[in-house]
Design an enzyme around this catalytic site. Sequence first.
Site, PDB file in Angstrom:
ATOM      1  N   SER A   4       0.845  -1.391  -0.047  1.00  0.00           N
ATOM      2  CA  SER A   4       0.015   0.028   0.003  1.00  0.00           C
ATOM      3  C   SER A   4       0.869   1.024   0.037  1.00  0.00           C
ATOM      4  O   SER A   4       0.462   2.260  -0.657  1.00  0.00           O
ATOM      5  CB  SER A   4      -0.813  -0.163   1.216  1.00  0.00           C
ATOM      6  OG  SER A   4      -0.172   0.056   2.406  1.00  0.00           O
ATOM      7  N   MET A  42      10.844  -6.080   4.866  1.00  0.00           N
ATOM      8  CA  MET A  42      11.213  -6.563   6.088  1.00  0.00           C
ATOM      9  C   MET A  42      12.452  -7.617   5.907  1.00  0.00           C
ATOM     10  O   MET A  42      12.498  -8.847   6.095  1.00  0.00           O
ATOM     11  CB  MET A  42       9.953  -7.614   6.471  1.00  0.00           C
ATOM     12  CG  MET A  42       8.636  -6.945   6.654  1.00  0.00           C
ATOM     13  SD  MET A  42       8.760  -5.388   7.660  1.00  0.00           S
ATOM     14  CE  MET A  42       8.879  -6.148   8.971  1.00  0.00           C
ATOM     15  N   HIS A  63       9.215   3.700   8.906  1.00  0.00           N
ATOM     16  CA  HIS A  63       8.957   3.007  10.153  1.00  0.00           C
ATOM     17  C   HIS A  63       7.873   3.624  10.995  1.00  0.00           C
ATOM     18  O   HIS A  63       7.576   4.875  11.268  1.00  0.00           O
ATOM     19  CB  HIS A  63      10.384   3.158  11.034  1.00  0.00           C
ATOM     20  CG  HIS A  63      10.100   2.322  12.431  1.00  0.00           C
ATOM     21  ND1 HIS A  63      10.101   1.046  12.252  1.00  0.00           N
ATOM     22  CD2 HIS A  63      10.319   2.997  13.761  1.00  0.00           C
ATOM     23  CE1 HIS A  63      10.124   0.759  13.572  1.00  0.00           C
ATOM     24  NE2 HIS A  63      10.129   1.836  14.386  1.00  0.00           N
TER      25      HIS A  63
HETATM   26  C1  GRF Z   1       3.685  -0.770   7.017  1.00  0.00           C
HETATM   27  O1  GRF Z   1       2.943  -0.707   8.169  1.00  0.00           O
HETATM   28  C2  GRF Z   1       5.281  -0.586   7.324  1.00  0.00           C
HETATM   29  O2  GRF Z   1       5.363   0.398   8.142  1.00  0.00           O
HETATM   30  C3  GRF Z   1       5.489  -1.973   7.826  1.00  0.00           C
HETATM   31  O3  GRF Z   1       4.984  -2.953   7.131  1.00  0.00           O
HETATM   32  C4  GRF Z   1       3.762  -2.347   6.546  1.00  0.00           C
HETATM   33  C5  GRF Z   1       3.854  -2.149   5.048  1.00  0.00           C
HETATM   34  O4  GRF Z   1       2.769  -2.064   4.512  1.00  0.00           O
HETATM   35  N1  GRF Z   1       6.998  -2.050   7.892  1.00  0.00           N
HETATM   36  P1  GRF Z   1       2.580  -2.114   2.831  1.00  0.00           P
HETATM   37  O5  GRF Z   1       3.249  -3.442   2.431  1.00  0.00           O
HETATM   38  O6  GRF Z   1       2.999  -0.829   2.375  1.00  0.00           O
HETATM   39  O7  GRF Z   1       0.955  -2.084   2.601  1.00  0.00           O
END
Ligand code: GRF
Length: 201
Positions: free
Chosen positions: A14, A99, A118
């Site tokens: 997202s 991640m 973050h």
């Molecule tokens: C976000 O909350 C980011 O901060 C965390 O994982 C989520 C990623 O969301 N590390 P997306 O994949 O961008 O929807």
Amino acid sequence: MTKKIVVLISGNGSNLQAIMDAIEAKKINNAEIALVVSNKESAYGLERARKKGIPTLIKLLKPYKDSGRTRIDYDIDLADEIVGRVGQQPDLQVLAGFMHILSKEYLQKFTANVINLHPALPGCFDGAQAIERAFDAFTRGLISETGVMVHKVIPQVDRGEPIVQRHVPIYESDTLADLESRIHAVEHELLVEGTIRMLNN
Ligand code: GRF
């Protein structure tokens, strides 16, 4: 010259979508996403990129571990593959829910900045599950609010210089889901703002 952005993801994407939308809406000018990288084959963000015709690269860590190679080997190969696929040094790399902790060996391969989103304030809840940990701290009365930041990536997790940050309130009536959606909405805005700031530097 159109600046080349590489976005690295691991999940829903997202935040990647927010950057794609900002480019389309010309909120981010003179830049394109040259490559979307994922360390997870199942990341829906890859589908988001494909729909826009953006090149994607999936690079898994497991084959390295299975063959006795290290995370550093992975990081170095990933860096080389990114430069190879983009055909130049990226002008900016954006970790959007990526991640995987990137090593100094990875960062040393690049001249331009890598920025990371973050979902907490500087120095708070470093690492994974930051939103859940903030919610837990709130329910214990340890914090009264949380936040989101975009920072420059250094080898120490989530400790690079903040580029932009915003406080996010937590309410007594909140469920974890309430806080997550409030934070995600702020993330989408802040990551675009952080990207614009870095590109304008
Ligand atoms: C976000 O909350 C980011 O901060 C965390 O994982 C989520 C990623 O969301 N590390 P997306 O994949 O961008 O929807």
